[in-house]
Motif scaffolding. Structure first.
Motif, PDB file in Angstrom:
ATOM      1  N   HIS A   1       5.876  -2.197  -2.274  1.00  0.00           N
ATOM      2  CA  HIS A   1       6.570  -1.012  -0.949  1.00  0.00           C
ATOM      3  C   HIS A   1       6.989   0.316  -1.672  1.00  0.00           C
ATOM      4  O   HIS A   1       7.203  -0.307  -2.695  1.00  0.00           O
ATOM      5  CB  HIS A   1       6.943  -2.013   0.252  1.00  0.00           C
ATOM      6  N   GLN A   2       7.201   1.330  -1.206  1.00  0.00           N
ATOM      7  CA  GLN A   2       8.240   2.505  -1.736  1.00  0.00           C
ATOM      8  C   GLN A   2       9.710   1.941  -0.960  1.00  0.00           C
ATOM      9  O   GLN A   2       9.494   2.206   0.441  1.00  0.00           O
ATOM     10  CB  GLN A   2       7.532   3.911  -1.870  1.00  0.00           C
ATOM     11  N   VAL A   3      10.685   1.827  -1.349  1.00  0.00           N
ATOM     12  CA  VAL A   3      12.091   0.894  -0.699  1.00  0.00           C
ATOM     13  C   VAL A   3      12.956   2.496  -1.179  1.00  0.00           C
ATOM     14  O   VAL A   3      13.266   2.507  -2.460  1.00  0.00           O
ATOM     15  CB  VAL A   3      12.411  -0.001  -1.456  1.00  0.00           C
TER      16      VAL A   3
ATOM     17  N   GLN B   1       1.081  -0.853  -0.069  1.00  0.00           N
ATOM     18  CA  GLN B   1      -0.025   0.171   0.086  1.00  0.00           C
ATOM     19  C   GLN B   1       0.739   1.835  -0.146  1.00  0.00           C
ATOM     20  O   GLN B   1       0.473   2.261   0.060  1.00  0.00           O
ATOM     21  CB  GLN B   1      -0.627   0.036   1.348  1.00  0.00           C
ATOM     22  N   GLY B   2       1.968   1.199  -1.072  1.00  0.00           N
ATOM     23  CA  GLY B   2       3.056   2.499  -0.722  1.00  0.00           C
ATOM     24  C   GLY B   2       3.766   2.645   0.274  1.00  0.00           C
ATOM     25  O   GLY B   2       3.966   3.727   0.236  1.00  0.00           O
ATOM     26  N   ARG B   3       3.506   2.049   1.077  1.00  0.00           N
ATOM     27  CA  ARG B   3       4.587   2.488   2.836  1.00  0.00           C
ATOM     28  C   ARG B   3       6.289   2.412   1.839  1.00  0.00           C
ATOM     29  O   ARG B   3       6.627   1.471   1.180  1.00  0.00           O
ATOM     30  CB  ARG B   3       4.250   1.215   3.504  1.00  0.00           C
TER      31      ARG B   3
ATOM     32  N   SER C   1      13.752  -5.439  -3.858  1.00  0.00           N
ATOM     33  CA  SER C   1      13.269  -5.780  -4.599  1.00  0.00           C
ATOM     34  C   SER C   1      11.543  -6.340  -4.434  1.00  0.00           C
ATOM     35  O   SER C   1      10.885  -6.468  -5.317  1.00  0.00           O
ATOM     36  CB  SER C   1      13.906  -6.625  -5.880  1.00  0.00           C
ATOM     37  N   LEU C   2      11.472  -7.326  -3.844  1.00  0.00           N
ATOM     38  CA  LEU C   2      10.883  -8.878  -3.322  1.00  0.00           C
ATOM     39  C   LEU C   2      10.012  -6.820  -2.520  1.00  0.00           C
ATOM     40  O   LEU C   2       8.316  -6.911  -2.913  1.00  0.00           O
ATOM     41  CB  LEU C   2      11.429  -8.925  -2.357  1.00  0.00           C
ATOM     42  N   LEU C   3      10.253  -6.507  -1.603  1.00  0.00           N
ATOM     43  CA  LEU C   3       9.512  -5.549  -1.206  1.00  0.00           C
ATOM     44  C   LEU C   3       8.567  -4.136  -2.469  1.00  0.00           C
ATOM     45  O   LEU C   3       8.180  -4.379  -2.446  1.00  0.00           O
ATOM     46  CB  LEU C   3       9.951  -4.253  -0.064  1.00  0.00           C
ATOM     47  N   GLN C   4       9.224  -3.859  -3.416  1.00  0.00           N
ATOM     48  CA  GLN C   4       9.246  -3.337  -4.473  1.00  0.00           C
ATOM     49  C   GLN C   4       7.745  -4.346  -5.043  1.00  0.00           C
ATOM     50  O   GLN C   4       6.460  -3.587  -5.348  1.00  0.00           O
ATOM     51  CB  GLN C   4      10.511  -2.706  -5.487  1.00  0.00           C
ATOM     52  N   PHE C   5       8.425  -5.760  -5.557  1.00  0.00           N
ATOM     53  CA  PHE C   5       7.020  -6.041  -5.942  1.00  0.00           C
ATOM     54  C   PHE C   5       6.192  -6.217  -5.334  1.00  0.00           C
ATOM     55  O   PHE C   5       5.052  -6.357  -6.295  1.00  0.00           O
ATOM     56  CB  PHE C   5       7.760  -7.320  -6.394  1.00  0.00           C
TER      57      PHE C   5
END
Length: 581
Positions: free
Chosen positions: A160-162, A120-122, A153-157
């Protein structure tokens, strides 16, 4: 599309209907109702624990709930059967059309299949590598670098904003040692005999740094006291080492968004501001610590210190932040650095540390909890040691760094793709054996080969189909009759494809990118099994001579496999193989 989430929604709607009918009481909490693969694939395609988790609150027998729920689920066209097992588990088998539909979803969505909005864009800050800028990265850093980058990369996928961040430890005494070591190489470049005493860095990597200094500055620092050249050489050497580290990271395809200097915290009031924040919260005090474990009162000299009351935020003991001479402990700038990260507004922080930082975890979590008033979670991942082998025997490579094997040594031996994948074939907190022969071995026992071979096989059969005049573009394959894919071996591959979106969310929720590597190995195994069945059953071969329509149906499945493998390898930072050499 997350098929497991879709079926869970079906289960929840059925439970709502049971409440409306009076078969279940009002007010039940459904949050622990899960739909997941059964432990034994022979039991079905999916299983739900709904009856088991609701029985106590509903004051009903689990099996009675399961029996009613099974009837409602079986009425849905997607569910071929719903069977109650044991005390109340419910096993579901789905209609073949459901699995065939997954193939169409993969083709329609492409490599975005499985991409989630779970985050959710966190905003999440992932700090990793963060090695002292005193030399090239070594093989231990390699694991942390690959893990951190793949996790980002996993969190972006997953929505998330990383921010990828490197903390440059350039504020401590080790940078003075680096400057002295560079000075020796500088003198050496000017023709002087030098000796590297204990505590200096003798690695060959400093030779070009010293030679560049000699060319640029001549003999201006020869026979000069340390006070004349130390600061200049500190800055010069740190810049040179960070250029080397950036080059090492680039060899693995890693780019940082932020490089944060520890030195920038000193003399700028930033450490003082962080400590003052804690003081205002009543967490800084003068006190005397108990003797450490293993120390008797006779061995321990109690002294009053300035302490952080970290025990109020989950630590085992309170921690010193100031030395007896008035200087800061190592912990103080780390507090200030994390205060800066909290102040930048991240929703969550992740630190990737080496195995030797295990004792630092609780105090750092306590600091972030205190600084953020419990609003910003910090997850610390420890990357365990990497043991190098060749032919099954411990292996020591030539050490141009002087006393360790470098990241670049490993990448030069096996390439970035193999290096990255192998570093993710174990959970981060488990030791990893890296055998230079086995990671290049072409066998099922080598997971990177096994996965790459599956992708290369798809590319090969796609090329053969094109040569045979069979259209294999995604639009054509999407229009193929996927209902023709009805053999159990074909449906098994489709079932595994359906697990991908769920796997992404689980891996992102637990910060465990190794799950992606494990999944890709399993998917490759199902695909290779299907391919090999075609040797005995010609009807399972991907190209059916003289039957373009059936070929395209089968090619749709193969293409879907390549899409998901590409997406997974993309998260791991590995380039999919087009052919095996």
């Amino acid at each position: 599309m997350n098929l497991f989430a879709d079926i869970r929604t079906l289960v929840l709607h059925s439970l709502d209907a049971m409440v409306a009918e009076g078969a279940l009481p009002d007010g039940l909490d459904f949050k622990n109702v899960a739909v997941e693969p059964p432990r034994d694939a022979a039991h079905g395609d999916m299983a739900t624990n709904a009856a088991m988790v609701l029985a106590k609150a509903a004051r009903l027998k689990p099996r009675d709930i399961a029996d009613t729920l099974a009837g409602k689920l079986a009425a849905d066209e997607r569910v071929r059967s719903a069977e109650v097992a044991g005390p109340g588990f419910l096993n579901l088998r789905l209609a073949p059309a459901v699995w065939q539909g997954v193939i169409g979803q993969v083709l329609q969505t492409g490599v975005d299949f499985g991409r989630s909005e779970m985050g959710q864009g966190r905003s999440i800050n992932v700090e990793f590598v963060s090695a002292n800028p005193t030399g090239p990265l070594h093989v231990g850093h390699t694991r942390g670098a690959v893990f951190g980058d793949a996790l980002a990369s996993l969190l972006q996928f997953s929505g998330h904003q990383v921010t990828r961040e490197y903390y440059i430890n350039d504020g401590g005494a080790q940078v003075d040692v680096l400057a002295r070591s560079v000075y020796l190489r500088y003198l050496e470049a000017l023709g002087q005999e030098v000796a590297f005493e204990d505590g200096t860095y003798p690695g060959d990597y400093l030779i070009p740094v010293g030679e560049a200094l000699a060319r640029d500055r001549g003999d201006i620092w020869v026979d000069q006291p340390e006070s004349v050249w130390l600061e200049a050489l500190r800055d010069h050497a740190t810049d040179a080492m960070m250029a080397l580290i950036r080059s090492d990271l680039a060899s693995l395809g890693i780019e940082m968004d932020v490089f944060f200097s520890e030195k920038s915290l000193y003399g700028t009031g930033r450490i003082e501001a962080a400590i003052e924040d804690l003081r205002a919260k009543g967490l800084i005090y003068r006190g005397v610590l108990e003797p450490p474990k293993g120390k008797t009162p006779e061995d321990w000299e109690p002294r009053e210190q300035t302490l952080f009351k970290s025990t109020e935020h989950g630590d085992d003991v309170d921690r010193p932040i100031m030395k007896s001479d008035g200087g800061w402990t190592y912990f103080a700038p780390d507090i200030a650095y994390h205060y800066d990260k909290v102040s930048r507004g991240f929703d969550a922080l992740i630190d990737v540390f080496g195995a030797d930082h295990g004792g630092y975890v609780k105090r750092m979590k306590a600091a972030v909890s205190a600084l953020s008033e419990g609003k910003v979670p910090l997850d610390i991942k420890l990357a365990q040691l990497v043991r190098l082998f060749k032919n099954g025997e411990p292996f020591k490579m030539s050490k141009r760094a002087g006393n360790f094997v470098t990241l670049r040594d490993v990448v030069d031996q096996v390439g970035p793709d193999v290096t990255r994948f192998v570093m993710l074939t174990r959970k981060n907190d488990a030791p990893l054996d890296f055998d230079f022969d086995k990671v290049l071995e072409q066998s099922r026992d080598n997971p990177v080969f096994y996965v790459q071979y599956a992708h290369a096989r798809v590319m090969s059969v796609m090329r053969r189909a094109t040569e045979a005049g069979i259209a294999t573009d995604d639009a054509t394959l999407l229009a193929a009759d996927l209902g023709a894919l009805d053999h159990e071996a074909e449906l098994n591959v489709a079932r595994k494809l359906a697990e991908w979106p769920r796997l992404v969310e689980i891996a992102a929720r637990t910060n465990e990118p190794h799950r992606v590597a494990f999944y890709l190995y399993e998917l490759a195994g199902d695909f290779h099994a299907l391919w090999n069945r075609g040797n005995d059953l010609p009807g399972l071969r991907f190209i059916q001579d003289g039957d373009n329509a059936t070929s395209q149906s089968k090619m749709a499945l193969a293409r879907a496999v390549s899409v998901v493998i590409s997406a997974g390898l993309g998260i791991l930072g590995v380039t999919p193989a087009q052919e095996m050499r």
